[in-house]
Design a protein around this motif. Structure first.
Motif, PDB file in Angstrom:
ATOM      1  N   THR A  10       0.811  -1.207   0.000  1.00 29.97           N
ATOM      2  CA  THR A  10       0.000   0.000   0.000  1.00 29.97           C
ATOM      3  C   THR A  10       0.849   1.264   0.000  1.00 29.97           C
ATOM      4  O   THR A  10       0.620   2.180  -0.791  1.00 29.97           O
ATOM      5  CB  THR A  10      -0.937   0.011   1.230  1.00 29.97           C
ATOM      6  OG1 THR A  10      -1.692  -1.202   1.250  1.00 29.97           O
ATOM      7  CG2 THR A  10      -1.884   1.190   1.165  1.00 29.97           C
ATOM      8  N   PHE A  11       1.836   1.323   0.898  1.00 30.64           N
ATOM      9  CA  PHE A  11       2.662   2.520   1.020  1.00 30.64           C
ATOM     10  C   PHE A  11       4.142   2.180   0.915  1.00 30.64           C
ATOM     11  O   PHE A  11       4.575   1.066   1.232  1.00 30.64           O
ATOM     12  CB  PHE A  11       2.411   3.221   2.361  1.00 30.64           C
ATOM     13  CG  PHE A  11       1.083   3.920   2.448  1.00 30.64           C
ATOM     14  CD1 PHE A  11       0.854   5.125   1.797  1.00 30.64           C
ATOM     15  CD2 PHE A  11       0.047   3.362   3.185  1.00 30.64           C
ATOM     16  CE1 PHE A  11      -0.371   5.756   1.883  1.00 30.64           C
ATOM     17  CE2 PHE A  11      -1.184   3.987   3.283  1.00 30.64           C
ATOM     18  CZ  PHE A  11      -1.396   5.191   2.628  1.00 30.64           C
ATOM     19  N   THR A  12       4.920   3.159   0.494  1.00 28.54           N
ATOM     20  CA  THR A  12       6.378   3.095   0.525  1.00 28.54           C
ATOM     21  C   THR A  12       6.849   3.990   1.655  1.00 28.54           C
ATOM     22  O   THR A  12       6.562   5.190   1.672  1.00 28.54           O
ATOM     23  CB  THR A  12       6.978   3.557  -0.813  1.00 28.54           C
ATOM     24  OG1 THR A  12       6.619   2.620  -1.835  1.00 28.54           O
ATOM     25  CG2 THR A  12       8.500   3.648  -0.736  1.00 28.54           C
ATOM     26  N   LYS A  26       6.262   9.193   3.615  1.00 31.69           N
ATOM     27  CA  LYS A  26       5.381   8.056   3.296  1.00 31.69           C
ATOM     28  C   LYS A  26       4.648   8.402   2.011  1.00 31.69           C
ATOM     29  O   LYS A  26       3.920   9.408   1.959  1.00 31.69           O
ATOM     30  CB  LYS A  26       4.402   7.833   4.449  1.00 31.69           C
ATOM     31  CG  LYS A  26       3.753   6.455   4.487  1.00 31.69           C
ATOM     32  CD  LYS A  26       2.901   6.333   5.741  1.00 31.69           C
ATOM     33  CE  LYS A  26       2.346   4.933   5.910  1.00 31.69           C
ATOM     34  NZ  LYS A  26       3.333   3.986   6.439  1.00 31.69           N
ATOM     35  N   VAL A  27       4.857   7.594   0.964  1.00 33.84           N
ATOM     36  CA  VAL A  27       4.223   7.860  -0.326  1.00 33.84           C
ATOM     37  C   VAL A  27       3.511   6.592  -0.789  1.00 33.84           C
ATOM     38  O   VAL A  27       3.913   5.473  -0.432  1.00 33.84           O
ATOM     39  CB  VAL A  27       5.264   8.297  -1.382  1.00 33.84           C
ATOM     40  CG1 VAL A  27       5.954   9.577  -0.954  1.00 33.84           C
ATOM     41  CG2 VAL A  27       6.300   7.209  -1.615  1.00 33.84           C
ATOM     42  N   PRO A  28       2.439   6.726  -1.592  1.00 36.25           N
ATOM     43  CA  PRO A  28       1.763   5.528  -2.106  1.00 36.25           C
ATOM     44  C   PRO A  28       2.700   4.694  -2.969  1.00 36.25           C
ATOM     45  O   PRO A  28       3.498   5.230  -3.746  1.00 36.25           O
ATOM     46  CB  PRO A  28       0.604   6.111  -2.933  1.00 36.25           C
ATOM     47  CG  PRO A  28       0.387   7.482  -2.385  1.00 36.25           C
ATOM     48  CD  PRO A  28       1.742   7.974  -1.971  1.00 36.25           C
ATOM     49  N   SER A  29       2.627   3.384  -2.815  1.00 36.54           N
ATOM     50  CA  SER A  29       3.439   2.496  -3.644  1.00 36.54           C
ATOM     51  C   SER A  29       2.934   2.533  -5.083  1.00 36.54           C
ATOM     52  O   SER A  29       1.764   2.811  -5.350  1.00 36.54           O
ATOM     53  CB  SER A  29       3.378   1.068  -3.105  1.00 36.54           C
ATOM     54  OG  SER A  29       3.954   0.991  -1.820  1.00 36.54           O
ATOM     55  N   SER A  30       3.837   2.275  -6.004  1.00 30.30           N
ATOM     56  CA  SER A  30       3.471   2.262  -7.422  1.00 30.30           C
ATOM     57  C   SER A  30       3.365   0.824  -7.918  1.00 30.30           C
ATOM     58  O   SER A  30       4.084  -0.060  -7.453  1.00 30.30           O
ATOM     59  CB  SER A  30       4.519   3.019  -8.248  1.00 30.30           C
ATOM     60  OG  SER A  30       5.802   2.446  -8.102  1.00 30.30           O
ATOM     61  N   TYR A  31       2.498   0.604  -8.837  1.00 30.56           N
ATOM     62  CA  TYR A  31       2.275  -0.725  -9.391  1.00 30.56           C
ATOM     63  C   TYR A  31       2.037  -0.591 -10.890  1.00 30.56           C
ATOM     64  O   TYR A  31       1.367   0.361 -11.312  1.00 30.56           O
ATOM     65  CB  TYR A  31       1.052  -1.379  -8.722  1.00 30.56           C
ATOM     66  CG  TYR A  31       0.832  -2.818  -9.145  1.00 30.56           C
ATOM     67  CD1 TYR A  31       1.511  -3.849  -8.509  1.00 30.56           C
ATOM     68  CD2 TYR A  31      -0.019  -3.126 -10.194  1.00 30.56           C
ATOM     69  CE1 TYR A  31       1.323  -5.170  -8.900  1.00 30.56           C
ATOM     70  CE2 TYR A  31      -0.210  -4.442 -10.594  1.00 30.56           C
ATOM     71  CZ  TYR A  31       0.462  -5.454  -9.943  1.00 30.56           C
ATOM     72  OH  TYR A  31       0.286  -6.761 -10.331  1.00 30.56           O
ATOM     73  N   ALA A 345      -7.620  -4.314  -0.692  1.00 29.49           N
ATOM     74  CA  ALA A 345      -7.944  -3.148  -1.516  1.00 29.49           C
ATOM     75  C   ALA A 345      -6.704  -2.375  -1.928  1.00 29.49           C
ATOM     76  O   ALA A 345      -6.762  -1.522  -2.812  1.00 29.49           O
ATOM     77  CB  ALA A 345      -8.903  -2.222  -0.752  1.00 29.49           C
ATOM     78  N   GLY A 346      -5.554  -2.660  -1.266  1.00 31.37           N
ATOM     79  CA  GLY A 346      -4.301  -2.000  -1.626  1.00 31.37           C
ATOM     80  C   GLY A 346      -4.351  -0.501  -1.426  1.00 31.37           C
ATOM     81  O   GLY A 346      -5.144   0.042  -0.648  1.00 31.37           O
ATOM     82  N   SER A 347      -3.490   0.209  -2.154  1.00 30.69           N
ATOM     83  CA  SER A 347      -3.459   1.672  -2.058  1.00 30.69           C
ATOM     84  C   SER A 347      -4.456   2.304  -3.017  1.00 30.69           C
ATOM     85  O   SER A 347      -4.952   3.407  -2.781  1.00 30.69           O
ATOM     86  CB  SER A 347      -2.045   2.195  -2.349  1.00 30.69           C
ATOM     87  OG  SER A 347      -1.600   1.768  -3.619  1.00 30.69           O
ATOM     88  N   VAL A 348      -4.728   1.619  -4.122  1.00 29.67           N
ATOM     89  CA  VAL A 348      -5.725   2.077  -5.093  1.00 29.67           C
ATOM     90  C   VAL A 348      -6.576   0.875  -5.476  1.00 29.67           C
ATOM     91  O   VAL A 348      -6.045  -0.134  -5.945  1.00 29.67           O
ATOM     92  CB  VAL A 348      -5.047   2.675  -6.352  1.00 29.67           C
ATOM     93  CG1 VAL A 348      -6.107   3.099  -7.364  1.00 29.67           C
ATOM     94  CG2 VAL A 348      -4.172   3.858  -5.985  1.00 29.67           C
ATOM     95  N   PRO A 349      -7.910   0.897  -5.238  1.00 30.01           N
ATOM     96  CA  PRO A 349      -8.670   2.052  -4.755  1.00 30.01           C
ATOM     97  C   PRO A 349      -8.591   2.278  -3.251  1.00 30.01           C
ATOM     98  O   PRO A 349      -9.000   3.318  -2.766  1.00 30.01           O
ATOM     99  CB  PRO A 349     -10.105   1.723  -5.175  1.00 30.01           C
ATOM    100  CG  PRO A 349     -10.152   0.223  -5.106  1.00 30.01           C
ATOM    101  CD  PRO A 349      -8.795  -0.247  -5.554  1.00 30.01           C
ATOM    102  N   GLY A 357     -12.269   5.667  -4.394  1.00 29.18           N
ATOM    103  CA  GLY A 357     -12.972   4.793  -5.321  1.00 29.18           C
ATOM    104  C   GLY A 357     -13.265   3.411  -4.786  1.00 29.18           C
ATOM    105  O   GLY A 357     -13.956   2.627  -5.435  1.00 29.18           O
ATOM    106  N   GLY A 358     -12.751   3.075  -3.598  1.00 27.91           N
ATOM    107  CA  GLY A 358     -13.023   1.766  -3.020  1.00 27.91           C
ATOM    108  C   GLY A 358     -14.462   1.661  -2.542  1.00 27.91           C
ATOM    109  O   GLY A 358     -15.009   2.616  -1.973  1.00 27.91           O
ATOM    110  N   THR A 359     -15.085   0.504  -2.755  1.00 21.29           N
ATOM    111  CA  THR A 359     -16.479   0.310  -2.350  1.00 21.29           C
ATOM    112  C   THR A 359     -16.663  -0.899  -1.443  1.00 21.29           C
ATOM    113  O   THR A 359     -17.700  -1.033  -0.796  1.00 21.29           O
ATOM    114  CB  THR A 359     -17.386   0.137  -3.582  1.00 21.29           C
ATOM    115  OG1 THR A 359     -16.919  -0.979  -4.356  1.00 21.29           O
ATOM    116  CG2 THR A 359     -17.369   1.391  -4.452  1.00 21.29           C
ATOM    117  N   GLU A 360     -15.673  -1.799  -1.378  1.00 20.16           N
ATOM    118  CA  GLU A 360     -15.793  -2.996  -0.548  1.00 20.16           C
ATOM    119  C   GLU A 360     -15.307  -2.701   0.871  1.00 20.16           C
ATOM    120  O   GLU A 360     -14.349  -1.954   1.079  1.00 20.16           O
ATOM    121  CB  GLU A 360     -14.975  -4.133  -1.157  1.00 20.16           C
ATOM    122  CG  GLU A 360     -15.487  -4.571  -2.516  1.00 20.16           C
ATOM    123  CD  GLU A 360     -14.652  -5.679  -3.124  1.00 20.16           C
ATOM    124  OE1 GLU A 360     -15.079  -6.848  -3.052  1.00 20.16           O
ATOM    125  OE2 GLU A 360     -13.574  -5.383  -3.655  1.00 20.16           O
TER     126      GLU A 360
END
Length: 679
Positions: A10-12, A26-31, A345-349, A357-360
């Motif tokens: 989720t985060f770096t 702390k920044v969002p991880s990239s995928y 759900a990870g970092s995105v959404p 944007g996450g709904t679950e």
């Protein structure tokens, strides 16, 4: 300046120390390319410290790239060349099944398809004597066939190469000359240990992960260079030591627990400063939770771990891992039962409460609904949480299907994940003869402190320690690690006064290799070297890893080794056998060099306090009513007297929930938090 970078799902996390001061980012991880954020992450922490890339003396990295590639099966196409008669070792394995009575049995995954497993005529016996040398034409022809069948890497794995790898090395050299652009690996260079199945599997996975890790580590280094960092970065291995990136690319499987190992080292460093030596480490992040045991200031280690049902050899910090993190998704299975994770759900959404944007419904959303993650806090001083979105997600995903009100549904989610973590903790302790009540729980990770008092209560643990920056402890632990290398020999020898000289000679050779490696590194820090062995009673399959005395050894050393093995065996299995022969399976010397982390002191980073919109918040500690609960900014809390809970302690990288029945205070030297059950 020393910088640690831990990339999670989720985060770096970036943790840096310079001139006695701490700086974090702390920044969002990239995928799908986690290295894409390295330059910006390094620059972010350099800007906070007012430093340039040239000021960085060490950049140390904890990575999940190999782990994720293995889980997702994003692997290179490997061809295997092995001894005639052993083509199907990987498929046969140990003939074990995870579920003995399932009618819909699915065969275990084999990383190399049969058409890409070929045999050649060669043989070495268990003593290391070459009985049949390989034929060059046959070896090259096999490699040609594998390349024609799509192999992008070839692994040479011969019988008994742990005792003598001459045939392997010769065959590999022939293939490299015939195919200069082909990656060629050998099993003895990966792990020179007996047990063909485990050695073959480890070597094949090194080959399968090789291209991915080489590419990734190269991009990481390029990104670091772009940020101005001059020296070669280091990578944390699963053993808890670091190696240079060029070496990590050669042994990818040794990084499968890279990030979690950093957290264990950080916990040990913290606990030592507070005179705690026996710990239960609890690292809960966005996607998973890892639980480990520290005894007498050292982590328990194992020599074999299973990933995706595949054995991987190599010294590894012993951790129980489950798919339970803040982003773990709650769902209802076909039988109408609530499940949590392993899907995240990870970092995105992300969780629904993050409004990305996450709904679950996730574990984080359950905390937001109950108030243990208060909407009053600004996460990372950048964004808050939306309780209305969390309520909607929990009602939709869990409440409606199970006919529960939203508070009960949120409690059900947390009850499920807490139960799973308590079971994992018991596997790490009770199942191994360790009483968890004698341990101190060190809780870290972005979500760990939210569950700390609940887990402690389940296990009967009286004290919890939360680091100053719990969400950053894995990154911080990278900075206190040593440069480390292990040297080993594998054999089967009875331990007795008659064989002590033979074993001593082997230990001396390994120690000489360790000292030569130390001198090659050009490091000036303190160093140490320890001797360990894999031991078993005659007739046993499984072994125990036991620390051995320093050289020189005498005839009486055999009795000392037997006593140490007996003690370990009794603790784990409840008994020892007197008069039974003890066999040594392998001998290891581990050399560690201090590369600047021994003097590191953890403190709060300046400006890491959290702006609070209100002094307290309603929290549903039970299903019956909400209790007004004070909310503190943890970095601004300098209170060495005990404060009675309940309380919520928030900061930039994590939130801690102190449940009713517990008290807490600030740890004076490190700024962390001690939590105890109220007597």
């Amino acid at each position: 300046m020393r910088i640690g970078i831990d990339i999670g799902g989720t985060f770096t996390d970036v943790f840096a120390v310079s001139g006695g001061r701490t700086f974090i980012a702390k920044v969002p991880s990239s995928y799908p390319d986690p290295s894409a954020v390295i330059e910006s992450a390094v620059r972010a922490v350099l800007d906070k410290a007012g430093k340039a890339g040239a000021d960085v003396s060490a950049l140390i990295h904890g990575t999940t790239v190999a782990t994720n590639a293995m889980i997702e099966r994003q692997l290179g196409v490997v061809g295997l060349i092995t001894t005639a008669g052993f083509r199907d070792v990987l498929a046969i394995g140990r003939q074990t099944r995870n579920t003995l009575y399932r009618l819909d049995f699915t065969p275990r995954w084999v990383p190399v398809e049969r058409e890409r497993r070929l045999e050649v005529t060669e043989r070495t016996d268990y003593t290391g004597q070459v009985l049949t040398a390989p034929d060059r034409g046959e070896v090259v022809a096999a490699a040609e066939t594998l390349v024609a069948r799509g192999a992008t890497a070839v692994c040479v794995a011969f019988l008994h190469s742990y005792a003598n790898d001459t045939n392997e090395r010769e065959a590999a050299a022939w293939i490299r000359r015939a195919f200069p652009d082909l990656d060629v690996w050998t099993s003895a260079s990966a792990v020179p240990e007996f047990r063909e199945y485990e050695r073959f599997a480890t070597a094949v996975m090194d080959a399968a992960l090789g291209e991915t890790m080489t590419t990734y580590l190269g991009r990481f280094t390029d990104q670091a260079r772009s940020a101005g960092v001059v020296g070669e970065p280091y990578v944390m291995e699963s053993s808890g030591g670091v190696v240079r990136m060029s070496e990590a690319a050669v042994h990818p499987t040794r990084t499968l627990l890279s990030g979690p190992a950093g957290g264990v080292l950080g916990a040990i460093n913290l606990a030592k400063r507070h005179d705690r030596a026996d710990l239960l480490t609890f690292d809960m992040g966005g996607t998973s939770a890892d639980i480990g045991v520290i005894r007498s200031g050292a982590p328990d280690v194992v020599n074999i771990r299973h990933f995706q049902d595949l054995p991987v050899l190599g010294t590894t910090v012993a951790l129980e891992a489950i798919g339970a993190g803040g982003g773990s998704i709650a769902w209802i299975d076909q039988g109408g039962r609530l499940q949590v994770g392993p899907r995240s759900a990870g970092s995105v959404p992300g969780p629904a409460a993050y409004n990305k944007g996450g709904t679950e419904a996730t574990v984080t959303d359950a905390h937001v609904v109950l108030g243990t993650l208060p909407a009053a806090a600004r996460l990372g001083n950048s964004f808050g949480v939306d309780r209305d979105l969390a309520i909607a997600a929990v009602e939709r995903s869990v409440g409606a299907p199970l006919d529960l009100d939203v508070i009960s549904a949120a409690h059900a989610i947390l009850d499920m994940v807490n139960t799973n973590m308590a079971l994992a903790a018991r596997r790490a302790t009770v199942a191994r003869g360790i009483d968890p009540r004698a341990l101190t729980l060190v809780a870290y990770g972005g979500a760990g402190p939210l569950h700390a008092t609940t887990l402690a209560g389940e296990l009967g643990i009286e004290e919890v320690i939360v680091p100053a920056h719990p969400g950053m402890l894995s990154a911080m632990g990278l900075l206190v690690s040593d440069l480390r290398k292990e040297f080993m020999r594998s054999f089967v020898v009875d331990v007795s006064p008659a064989t002590v000289n033979q074993l001593s000679d082997t230990a001396k050779v390994l120690m000489a290799e360790a000292l030569a490696w130390r001198d090659e590194q050009g490091e000036t820090g303190d160093w140490s070297a320890g001797i360990e062995a894999e031991l078993r009673y005659r007739g046993q399959e499984h072994t125990l890893r036991v620390a051995l005395p320093d050289l020189p050894w005498e005839h009486t050393t055999a009795d000392l080794i037997a006593d140490r093995f007996g003690e370990s065996h009794e603790q784990l299995n409840g008994y020892r056998v007197t008069g039974e022969d003890i066999q040594m399976i392998s001998l290891r010397v581990t050399c560690a060099i201090d590369v600047g982390g021994s003097g590191l002191r953890l403190q709060y980073a300046s400006g890491s306090g959290v702006d609070l919109a209100s002094p307290d918040t309603p929290v549903w500690w039970t299903r019956h009513e909400a209790v007004p609960t004070p909310v503190f900014s943890a970095p601004d809390l300098h209170h060495e007297d005990w404060i009675k809970g309940p309380a919520i302690l928030v900061q930039e990288d994590s939130t801690c929930a102190v449940a009713p029945g517990y008290r807490f205070r600030t740890l004076p030297e490190t700024g962390g938090i001690a939590i105890q059950r109220i007597p």
